[in-house]
Design a protein around this motif. Structure first.
Motif, PDB file in Angstrom:
ATOM      1  N   UNK A 129       0.796  -1.236   0.024  1.00 33.92           N
ATOM      2  CA  UNK A 129      -0.154  -0.011   0.120  1.00 33.92           C
ATOM      3  C   UNK A 129       0.776   1.226  -0.064  1.00 33.92           C
ATOM      4  N   UNK A 130       0.010   2.166  -0.269  1.00 34.69           N
ATOM      5  CA  UNK A 130       0.842   3.636  -0.332  1.00 34.69           C
ATOM      6  C   UNK A 130       0.916   4.146   1.220  1.00 34.69           C
ATOM      7  N   UNK A 131       1.928   5.117   1.443  1.00 33.16           N
ATOM      8  CA  UNK A 131       2.285   5.613   2.609  1.00 33.16           C
ATOM      9  C   UNK A 131       1.064   6.844   2.700  1.00 33.16           C
ATOM     10  N   UNK A 132       0.607   7.002   4.235  1.00 39.86           N
ATOM     11  CA  UNK A 132      -0.426   8.013   4.084  1.00 39.86           C
ATOM     12  C   UNK A 132       0.298   9.320   3.875  1.00 39.86           C
ATOM     13  N   UNK A 133      -0.567  10.293   3.538  1.00 35.38           N
ATOM     14  CA  UNK A 133      -0.171  11.778   3.301  1.00 35.38           C
ATOM     15  C   UNK A 133       0.345  12.165   4.837  1.00 35.38           C
ATOM     16  N   UNK A 134       1.458  12.875   4.690  1.00 34.75           N
ATOM     17  CA  UNK A 134       2.159  13.008   5.981  1.00 34.75           C
ATOM     18  C   UNK A 134       1.525  14.255   6.948  1.00 34.75           C
ATOM     19  N   UNK A 135       0.923  15.387   6.361  1.00 36.97           N
ATOM     20  CA  UNK A 135       0.268  16.277   7.066  1.00 36.97           C
ATOM     21  C   UNK A 135      -1.229  16.591   6.572  1.00 36.97           C
ATOM     22  N   UNK A 136      -1.848  16.700   7.309  1.00 33.13           N
ATOM     23  CA  UNK A 136      -3.335  16.716   7.312  1.00 33.13           C
ATOM     24  C   UNK A 136      -3.747  17.821   6.404  1.00 33.13           C
ATOM     25  N   UNK A 137      -3.040  18.968   6.507  1.00 31.37           N
ATOM     26  CA  UNK A 137      -3.103  20.261   5.684  1.00 31.37           C
ATOM     27  C   UNK A 137      -2.872  19.901   3.942  1.00 31.37           C
ATOM     28  N   UNK A 138      -2.091  18.698   3.772  1.00 31.98           N
ATOM     29  CA  UNK A 138      -1.767  18.385   2.336  1.00 31.98           C
ATOM     30  C   UNK A 138      -2.944  17.567   1.646  1.00 31.98           C
ATOM     31  N   UNK A 139      -4.218  17.243   2.208  1.00 32.21           N
ATOM     32  CA  UNK A 139      -5.009  16.654   1.833  1.00 32.21           C
ATOM     33  C   UNK A 139      -5.581  17.234   0.883  1.00 32.21           C
ATOM     34  N   UNK A 140      -6.108  16.600  -0.444  1.00 31.39           N
ATOM     35  CA  UNK A 140      -6.342  17.249  -1.524  1.00 31.39           C
ATOM     36  C   UNK A 140      -8.198  17.019  -1.515  1.00 31.39           C
ATOM     37  N   UNK A 141      -8.871  18.009  -1.736  1.00 34.23           N
ATOM     38  CA  UNK A 141     -10.111  17.730  -1.864  1.00 34.23           C
ATOM     39  C   UNK A 141     -10.601  17.383  -3.113  1.00 34.23           C
ATOM     40  N   UNK A 142     -11.650  16.434  -3.356  1.00 36.84           N
ATOM     41  CA  UNK A 142     -12.228  15.981  -4.294  1.00 36.84           C
ATOM     42  C   UNK A 142     -12.917  16.979  -5.208  1.00 36.84           C
ATOM     43  N   UNK A 143     -13.619  17.803  -4.836  1.00 31.99           N
ATOM     44  CA  UNK A 143     -14.161  18.963  -5.287  1.00 31.99           C
ATOM     45  C   UNK A 143     -13.822  20.093  -4.867  1.00 31.99           C
ATOM     46  N   UNK A 144     -13.844  21.314  -5.780  1.00 32.97           N
ATOM     47  CA  UNK A 144     -13.481  22.626  -5.396  1.00 32.97           C
ATOM     48  C   UNK A 144     -14.663  23.109  -4.811  1.00 32.97           C
ATOM     49  N   UNK A 145     -14.590  23.622  -3.480  1.00 33.35           N
ATOM     50  CA  UNK A 145     -15.768  24.387  -2.907  1.00 33.35           C
ATOM     51  C   UNK A 145     -15.620  25.738  -2.921  1.00 33.35           C
ATOM     52  N   UNK A 146     -16.651  26.430  -3.611  1.00 28.17           N
ATOM     53  CA  UNK A 146     -16.564  27.793  -4.040  1.00 28.17           C
ATOM     54  C   UNK A 146     -16.548  28.702  -2.559  1.00 28.17           C
ATOM     55  N   UNK A 147     -15.688  29.430  -2.521  1.00 25.55           N
ATOM     56  CA  UNK A 147     -15.372  30.384  -1.531  1.00 25.55           C
ATOM     57  C   UNK A 147     -16.635  30.951  -0.653  1.00 25.55           C
ATOM     58  N   UNK A 148     -17.506  31.224  -1.711  1.00 21.85           N
ATOM     59  CA  UNK A 148     -18.661  32.336  -1.337  1.00 21.85           C
ATOM     60  C   UNK A 148     -19.993  31.687  -1.970  1.00 21.85           C
TER      61      UNK A 148
END
Length: 177
Positions: A129-148
């Motif tokens: 298996x693949x190593x986990x992503x090291x830092x939670x802030x590096x997680x990529x979101x599947x969808x772009x969420x509009x800021x507003x």
């Protein structure tokens, strides 16, 4: 003696690593082997914790010396040999690699072996298996969420916007306030 450790992740059931480490090595040596194998940034903090059967944290082994004026808050991992704290199969460690979100890898001593003179320890003997992503802030979101998101309240406020900021409030001049 050589200690064989199995490492698992609660984030990915397909992730597994087995490491063989000389019992005379320090926890820091084991830490470096983990970092290298997983491709982690060595500049990030990490800690080992001794763990009980339910994976509750015990004594901490830190990457940096966190000594204070009264006593040592935790033991630096480069000062302790693995055999000094672990000697029986089924003993457990937590390896906290993202200290800000407390993300950990679960490590268990699964075997104690005789050293093989042809092997340079520590060594990863199984990698699935693949190593986990090291830092939670590096997680990529599947969808772009509009800021507003446009909403009904914004529409109402927009009806009252004009050049002088008074809109249709019934005032002809700012001085009438």
């Amino acid at each position: 003696m050589i200690y064989k450790f199995r490492m698992l992740s609660d984030e990915d059931e397909l992730f597994l690593r087995d490491f063989e480490v000389d019992a005379d090595s320090t926890f820091y040596t084991f830490h470096k082997a983990i970092q290298e194998n997983l491709g982690f940034d060595p500049g990030q903090l990490a800690s080992f914790f001794l763990a009980d059967e339910q994976w509750n944290k015990g004594m901490e082994l830190t990457l940096i010396d966190m000594q204070n004026d009264t006593e040592m808050a935790a033991i630096p991992m480069d000062k302790v040999k693995i055999k000094e704290l672990m000697c029986n199969r089924r003993e457990r460690l937590l390896y906290v690699y993202d200290i800000f979100t407390d993300r950990s890898l679960f490590i268990e001593l699964i075997d104690i072996l005789e050293p093989n003179p042809a092997v340079k320890y520590p060594v990863c003997t199984a990698s699935v298996g693949d190593a986990p992503i090291q830092l939670a802030e590096d997680f990529a979101f599947e969808e772009d969420i509009p800021l507003e998101e446009p909403n009904e309240i914004d529409d109402i406020f927009d009806e009252y916007n004009d050049e002088d900021g008074l809109g249709n409030l019934g005032f002809e001049d700012k001085d009438e306030w």
